[in-house]
Every structure is written in structure tokens, then in C-alpha cells.
Design a protein around this motif. Structure first.
Motif, PDB file in Angstrom:
ATOM      1  N   ARG A  74       0.851  -1.202   0.000  1.00 15.65           N
ATOM      2  CA  ARG A  74       0.000   0.000   0.000  1.00 15.65           C
ATOM      3  C   ARG A  74       0.878   1.240   0.000  1.00 15.65           C
ATOM      4  O   ARG A  74       1.815   1.349   0.792  1.00 15.65           O
ATOM      5  N   TYR A 121      -3.168   5.949  -2.533  1.00 14.37           N
ATOM      6  CA  TYR A 121      -4.098   6.809  -1.809  1.00 14.37           C
ATOM      7  C   TYR A 121      -3.440   8.178  -1.651  1.00 14.37           C
ATOM      8  O   TYR A 121      -2.458   8.329  -0.926  1.00 14.37           O
ATOM      9  N   ALA A 138      -6.252   6.070   9.478  1.00 11.18           N
ATOM     10  CA  ALA A 138      -7.450   5.292   9.184  1.00 11.18           C
ATOM     11  C   ALA A 138      -7.258   4.453   7.918  1.00 11.18           C
ATOM     12  O   ALA A 138      -7.676   3.290   7.862  1.00 11.18           O
ATOM     13  N   TYR A 139      -6.609   5.034   6.908  1.00 14.71           N
ATOM     14  CA  TYR A 139      -6.355   4.296   5.665  1.00 14.71           C
ATOM     15  C   TYR A 139      -5.478   3.077   5.923  1.00 14.71           C
ATOM     16  O   TYR A 139      -5.800   1.956   5.515  1.00 14.71           O
ATOM     17  N   THR A 141      -4.835   1.583   8.780  1.00 13.69           N
ATOM     18  CA  THR A 141      -5.510   0.645   9.679  1.00 13.69           C
ATOM     19  C   THR A 141      -6.515  -0.209   8.912  1.00 13.69           C
ATOM     20  O   THR A 141      -6.596  -1.428   9.110  1.00 13.69           O
ATOM     21  N   ARG A 142      -7.268   0.409   8.038  1.00 11.17           N
ATOM     22  CA  ARG A 142      -8.268  -0.318   7.245  1.00 11.17           C
ATOM     23  C   ARG A 142      -7.632  -1.441   6.432  1.00 11.17           C
ATOM     24  O   ARG A 142      -8.225  -2.496   6.209  1.00 11.17           O
ATOM     25  N   HIS A 143      -6.392  -1.226   5.992  1.00 10.67           N
ATOM     26  CA  HIS A 143      -5.714  -2.211   5.159  1.00 10.67           C
ATOM     27  C   HIS A 143      -4.707  -3.061   5.936  1.00 10.67           C
ATOM     28  O   HIS A 143      -3.893  -3.768   5.326  1.00 10.67           O
TER      29      HIS A 143
END
Length: 198
Positions: A74, A121, A138-139, A141-143
Motif C-alpha cells: 500500500r 491513496y 485510518a487508511y 488501519t483499514r488495510h
């Protein structure tokens, strides 16, 4: 509990109080944040551009991102852009106040960083930090990202007093020169879990 004796360096003051004594190591999932590689800082004629160190860092980051994207890592990319002057924090750099409004050329990401990054992102930030009051945590953590590599412009600025001696050595080395190609190859030819150290 502070001694009146002046430490040899700020790093010694932290080391004397056990900062950095316990290694954190790597987690299981790597993410990369690229900070402020936007045209105002990277392209000829940019209001804040012109540093050969930035140019070398962009080129090294471009090589790194090619490998990272191929491995499915990511990648998040932050840049500075404001809607209005009132939306800015207090800056003492005039060019920030004149050239970094949304839609201006200086806020566009350097194409060398975005090439091949259709799934990256990208987000704007209101201050110097890509972490504080941004959607980055948040990005990641989501992944499931639990280990973050930081690349970009002025990454260590204003943070040297908070680093452990080992971290400070890493910052000093990274500020002196871009990472060698051998380091990048060694890191990516092992597993994509970022278990290798450069």
C-alpha cells in the motif's frame, strides 16, 4: 530527575533515560507514505524547488515505488494544498501562502511519483505532518498496515530532538544521500514483509 549537567548531545539525554532501549522491529504488513513530492518542491520553476537532494530523493523513491507497487504494498501520498488563506496554519514561508492553493500547479504531484500508482491513496494535509489530523492512520488501519516506511521531502525536519540515537543515525544517513540501489534490491528481493534492513 533531570541532571544539571549538559549531555554531550540531545540523543544522549534521551538514551540516558532509556529511550530507544527496546527495539520495536517490523510488523507483518508494510505501507509507504510519500511526503510532499509535489511540483512546488520538485520541478524546475517551482516556488520552493531547486535542491539537488530533493531531486535525488525523488529518483530513489520512484525506484522504490516501482518495486513496492509490484509487490502489492500500500502506498499513500500526501501533499500540501489549501482551500483558502484562512484554512492555513501559521506559516513563515511566503511561497506557501501564495503558491499552495488547491488547483495551482505547485500542488500537483510529481508525475515521477504517481506513474504506475493508480491505486495509491493521495490526500492533502493542512500542516507539516502527514500523520497528525489526516486520514492516513485510518487508511493504513483499514488495510492492516502495521509497519510504515516514510519517504519524501523534509521528513526529519523539526523531529531530531525526539529521536533515539539509533533513529538519529538513520536520519543522518538518509539526509546525506539517497538510499543506494543495492539497498533497494536487497530489501525487495527478500519477502514483501519488509523483514530486511538497509
Amino acid at each position: 530527575w533531570f541532571s544539571t549537567a549538559r549531555p554531550a548531545t540531545m540523543a544522549d539525554a534521551y538514551a540516558d533515560r532509556s529511550y530507544g532501549s527496546d527495539p520495536v522491529g517490523f510488523g507483518k504488513t508494510l505501507g509507504i507514505i510519500v511526503v510532499d513530492f509535489q511540483k512546488a518542491f520538485t520541478r524546475p520553476g517551482g516556488a520552493l524547488a531547486g535542491s539537488p537532494h530533493i531531486e535525488a530523493a525523488v529518483e530513489a523513491t520512484q525506484r522504490l515505488l516501482t518495486h513496492a507497487r509490484a509487490a502489492g504494498v500500500r502506498v499513500a501520498v500526501s501533499y500540501v494544498a489549501y482551500a483558502t488563506l484562512d484554512a492555513m496554519p501559521h506559516w513563515k514561508v511566503r511561497a506557501v501562502k501564495t503558491d499552495l492553493f488547491r488547483g495551482m500547479p505547485g500542488t500537483e504531484l510529481d508525475p515521477r511519483i504517481t506513474a504506475g500508482g493508480q491505486s495509491d491513496y493521495a490526500f492533502d494535509k493542512w500542516g507539516a505532518s502527514s500523520f497528525f489530523q489526516t486520514p492516513l492512520a485510518a487508511y493504513f488501519t483499514r488495510h492492516g498496515v502495521d509497519t510504515v516506511a516514510v519517504c519524501g521531502r523534509i521528513v526529519p525536519l523539526g523531529r531530531k530532538r525526539k529521536l533515539t540515537p539509533r533513529q538519529q543515525t538513520a536520519v543522518d544517513r538518509s539526509a546525506a544521500a539517497p538510499p543506494p540501489a543495492a539497498c533497494e534490491r536487497r530489501w525487495w528481493t527478500r519477502s514483501s514483509s519488509a523483514s530486511a534492513r538497509c
